[in-house]
Design a protein around this motif. Structure first.
Motif, PDB file in Angstrom:
ATOM      1  N   GLN A 120       0.298  -3.395  -6.520  1.00 31.52           N
ATOM      2  CA  GLN A 120      -0.844  -4.313  -6.535  1.00 31.52           C
ATOM      3  C   GLN A 120      -1.910  -3.944  -5.500  1.00 31.52           C
ATOM      4  OE1 GLN A 120      -1.709  -6.905  -8.659  1.00 31.52           O
ATOM      5  NE2 GLN A 120      -0.073  -6.039  -9.888  1.00 31.52           N
ATOM      6  N   VAL A 121      -2.273  -2.669  -5.469  1.00 30.33           N
ATOM      7  CA  VAL A 121      -3.267  -2.189  -4.510  1.00 30.33           C
ATOM      8  C   VAL A 121      -4.609  -2.878  -4.729  1.00 30.33           C
ATOM      9  CG1 VAL A 121      -4.519  -0.136  -3.713  1.00 30.33           C
ATOM     10  CG2 VAL A 121      -2.065  -0.018  -4.157  1.00 30.33           C
ATOM     11  N   LYS A 122      -4.892  -3.260  -5.975  1.00 29.21           N
ATOM     12  CA  LYS A 122      -6.166  -3.941  -6.246  1.00 29.21           C
ATOM     13  C   LYS A 122      -6.288  -5.237  -5.452  1.00 29.21           C
ATOM     14  CE  LYS A 122      -4.559  -6.198 -10.482  1.00 29.21           C
ATOM     15  NZ  LYS A 122      -4.703  -6.220 -11.939  1.00 29.21           N
ATOM     16  N   TRP A 123      -5.186  -5.940  -5.241  1.00 32.55           N
ATOM     17  CA  TRP A 123      -5.193  -7.172  -4.460  1.00 32.55           C
ATOM     18  C   TRP A 123      -4.876  -6.908  -2.994  1.00 32.55           C
ATOM     19  CZ3 TRP A 123      -7.712 -10.855  -6.493  1.00 32.55           C
ATOM     20  CH2 TRP A 123      -7.677 -11.105  -7.869  1.00 32.55           C
ATOM     21  N   LEU A 179       0.832  -1.210   0.000  1.00 38.33           N
ATOM     22  CA  LEU A 179       0.000   0.000   0.000  1.00 38.33           C
ATOM     23  C   LEU A 179       0.865   1.258   0.000  1.00 38.33           C
ATOM     24  CD1 LEU A 179      -2.850  -1.078   2.448  1.00 38.33           C
ATOM     25  CD2 LEU A 179      -2.914  -1.004  -0.044  1.00 38.33           C
ATOM     26  N   THR A 180       1.949   1.243   0.764  1.00 35.31           N
ATOM     27  CA  THR A 180       2.816   2.420   0.810  1.00 35.31           C
ATOM     28  C   THR A 180       3.471   2.692  -0.539  1.00 35.31           C
ATOM     29  OG1 THR A 180       3.244   2.042   3.154  1.00 35.31           O
ATOM     30  CG2 THR A 180       4.785   3.469   1.981  1.00 35.31           C
ATOM     31  N   LEU A 181       3.922   1.629  -1.202  1.00 33.24           N
ATOM     32  CA  LEU A 181       4.639   1.798  -2.468  1.00 33.24           C
ATOM     33  C   LEU A 181       3.736   1.681  -3.699  1.00 33.24           C
ATOM     34  CD1 LEU A 181       7.913  -0.155  -1.634  1.00 33.24           C
ATOM     35  CD2 LEU A 181       7.458   2.301  -1.451  1.00 33.24           C
ATOM     36  N   ASN A 182       2.433   1.556  -3.504  1.00 30.22           N
ATOM     37  CA  ASN A 182       1.456   1.485  -4.599  1.00 30.22           C
ATOM     38  C   ASN A 182       1.708   0.257  -5.488  1.00 30.22           C
ATOM     39  OD1 ASN A 182      -0.824   2.395  -5.968  1.00 30.22           O
ATOM     40  ND2 ASN A 182       0.361   3.653  -7.378  1.00 30.22           N
ATOM     41  N   VAL A 209      -6.529  -7.834   0.672  1.00 36.82           N
ATOM     42  CA  VAL A 209      -5.811  -8.529   1.748  1.00 36.82           C
ATOM     43  C   VAL A 209      -5.892  -7.710   3.034  1.00 36.82           C
ATOM     44  CG1 VAL A 209      -3.534  -9.317   2.543  1.00 36.82           C
ATOM     45  CG2 VAL A 209      -4.275  -9.772   0.191  1.00 36.82           C
ATOM     46  N   SER A 210      -5.696  -6.409   2.912  1.00 43.17           N
ATOM     47  CA  SER A 210      -5.763  -5.529   4.075  1.00 43.17           C
ATOM     48  C   SER A 210      -7.156  -5.569   4.711  1.00 43.17           C
ATOM     49  CB  SER A 210      -5.408  -4.094   3.662  1.00 43.17           C
ATOM     50  OG  SER A 210      -5.517  -3.222   4.757  1.00 43.17           O
ATOM     51  N   ALA A 211      -8.187  -5.559   3.890  1.00 42.13           N
ATOM     52  CA  ALA A 211      -9.555  -5.635   4.423  1.00 42.13           C
ATOM     53  C   ALA A 211      -9.773  -6.962   5.154  1.00 42.13           C
ATOM     54  CB  ALA A 211     -10.566  -5.468   3.295  1.00 42.13           C
ATOM     55  N   PHE A 212      -9.223  -8.049   4.615  1.00 43.72           N
ATOM     56  CA  PHE A 212      -9.331  -9.357   5.268  1.00 43.72           C
ATOM     57  C   PHE A 212      -8.579  -9.358   6.600  1.00 43.72           C
ATOM     58  CE2 PHE A 212      -7.854 -13.766   5.898  1.00 43.72           C
ATOM     59  CZ  PHE A 212      -9.094 -14.379   6.039  1.00 43.72           C
ATOM     60  N   ALA A 224      -8.876  -0.716  -2.915  1.00 40.54           N
ATOM     61  CA  ALA A 224      -8.869  -1.817  -3.886  1.00 40.54           C
ATOM     62  C   ALA A 224      -9.853  -1.525  -5.022  1.00 40.54           C
ATOM     63  CB  ALA A 224      -9.216  -3.130  -3.192  1.00 40.54           C
ATOM     64  N   ALA A 225     -11.047  -1.092  -4.673  1.00 40.23           N
ATOM     65  CA  ALA A 225     -12.063  -0.801  -5.697  1.00 40.23           C
ATOM     66  C   ALA A 225     -11.579   0.296  -6.637  1.00 40.23           C
ATOM     67  CB  ALA A 225     -13.376  -0.402  -5.025  1.00 40.23           C
ATOM     68  N   GLN A 226     -10.949   1.317  -6.087  1.00 35.32           N
ATOM     69  CA  GLN A 226     -10.436   2.399  -6.927  1.00 35.32           C
ATOM     70  C   GLN A 226      -9.343   1.892  -7.862  1.00 35.32           C
ATOM     71  OE1 GLN A 226      -7.768   5.301  -5.295  1.00 35.32           O
ATOM     72  NE2 GLN A 226      -8.818   6.955  -6.381  1.00 35.32           N
ATOM     73  N   ALA A 227      -8.485   1.010  -7.370  1.00 38.30           N
ATOM     74  CA  ALA A 227      -7.404   0.469  -8.204  1.00 38.30           C
ATOM     75  C   ALA A 227      -7.974  -0.356  -9.353  1.00 38.30           C
ATOM     76  CB  ALA A 227      -6.451  -0.373  -7.348  1.00 38.30           C
ATOM     77  N   TRP A 228      -8.980  -1.183  -9.071  1.00 32.05           N
ATOM     78  CA  TRP A 228      -9.626  -1.963 -10.140  1.00 32.05           C
ATOM     79  C   TRP A 228     -10.284  -1.022 -11.150  1.00 32.05           C
ATOM     80  CZ3 TRP A 228      -8.999  -7.032 -10.955  1.00 32.05           C
ATOM     81  CH2 TRP A 228      -8.565  -7.832  -9.905  1.00 32.05           C
TER      82      TRP A 228
END
Length: 150
Positions: A74-77, A69-72, A81-84, A122-126
């Protein structure tokens, strides 16, 4: 993967939120590393067996989320993972303190906010990937056969 200046432009609200969501994991990782036995005791009381395995899984997941997340990356995945991770943390809080909402009373309010934020990232990245390429990819667009980067 080359980083872009825009990946760290904190004047962009989504970037600031992504950086906070990632960097906030670091104290949690440090806390677990500095108190492995205490963390294992907590995980054991919650019912995660064997507890030390779960502590190391939590550390690995939190560290992966922090970096990605810090380095941007695979934010979509990693947002998922963070939400889980936050869902598991919420479960842990409820199992130890009961169904308390307010964070200042040991509740899940902060965790729920962090989890919802992670889902939004994640939604924004997708959504951005679909807008840029007209489709979504499993990993990166330039790694899939037949795809030419615009």
């Amino acid at each position: 993967m080359a980083f872009q200046k825009s990946d760290f432009d904190v004047t962009e609200p989504a970037v600031a939120v992504r950086l906070m969501a990632g960097l906030f994991y670091l104290p949690h990782v440090a806390f677990k590393l500095n108190g492995l036995e205490g963390a294992a005791g907590l995980f054991g009381r919650i019912g995660f067996q064997p507890p030390m395995l779960w502590v190391w899984l939590a550390i690995a997941a939190e560290l992966a989320c922090a970096v990605a997340l810090t380095l941007n990356i695979q934010v979509k995945w990693m947002g998922l993972v963070s939400a889980f991770v936050m869902a598991l943390a919420g479960y842990a809080v409820v199992m130890t303190k009961g169904p308390v909402w307010l964070w200042n009373f040991g509740g899940v309010e902060y965790i729920a906010f962090w989890g919802a934020t992670s889902l939004a990232l994640a939604a924004q990245a997708w959504k951005r990937e679909y807008a840029a390429y007209g489709r979504v990819f499993f990993l990166w667009p330039n790694l899939e056969r037949g795809v030419v980067r615009a």
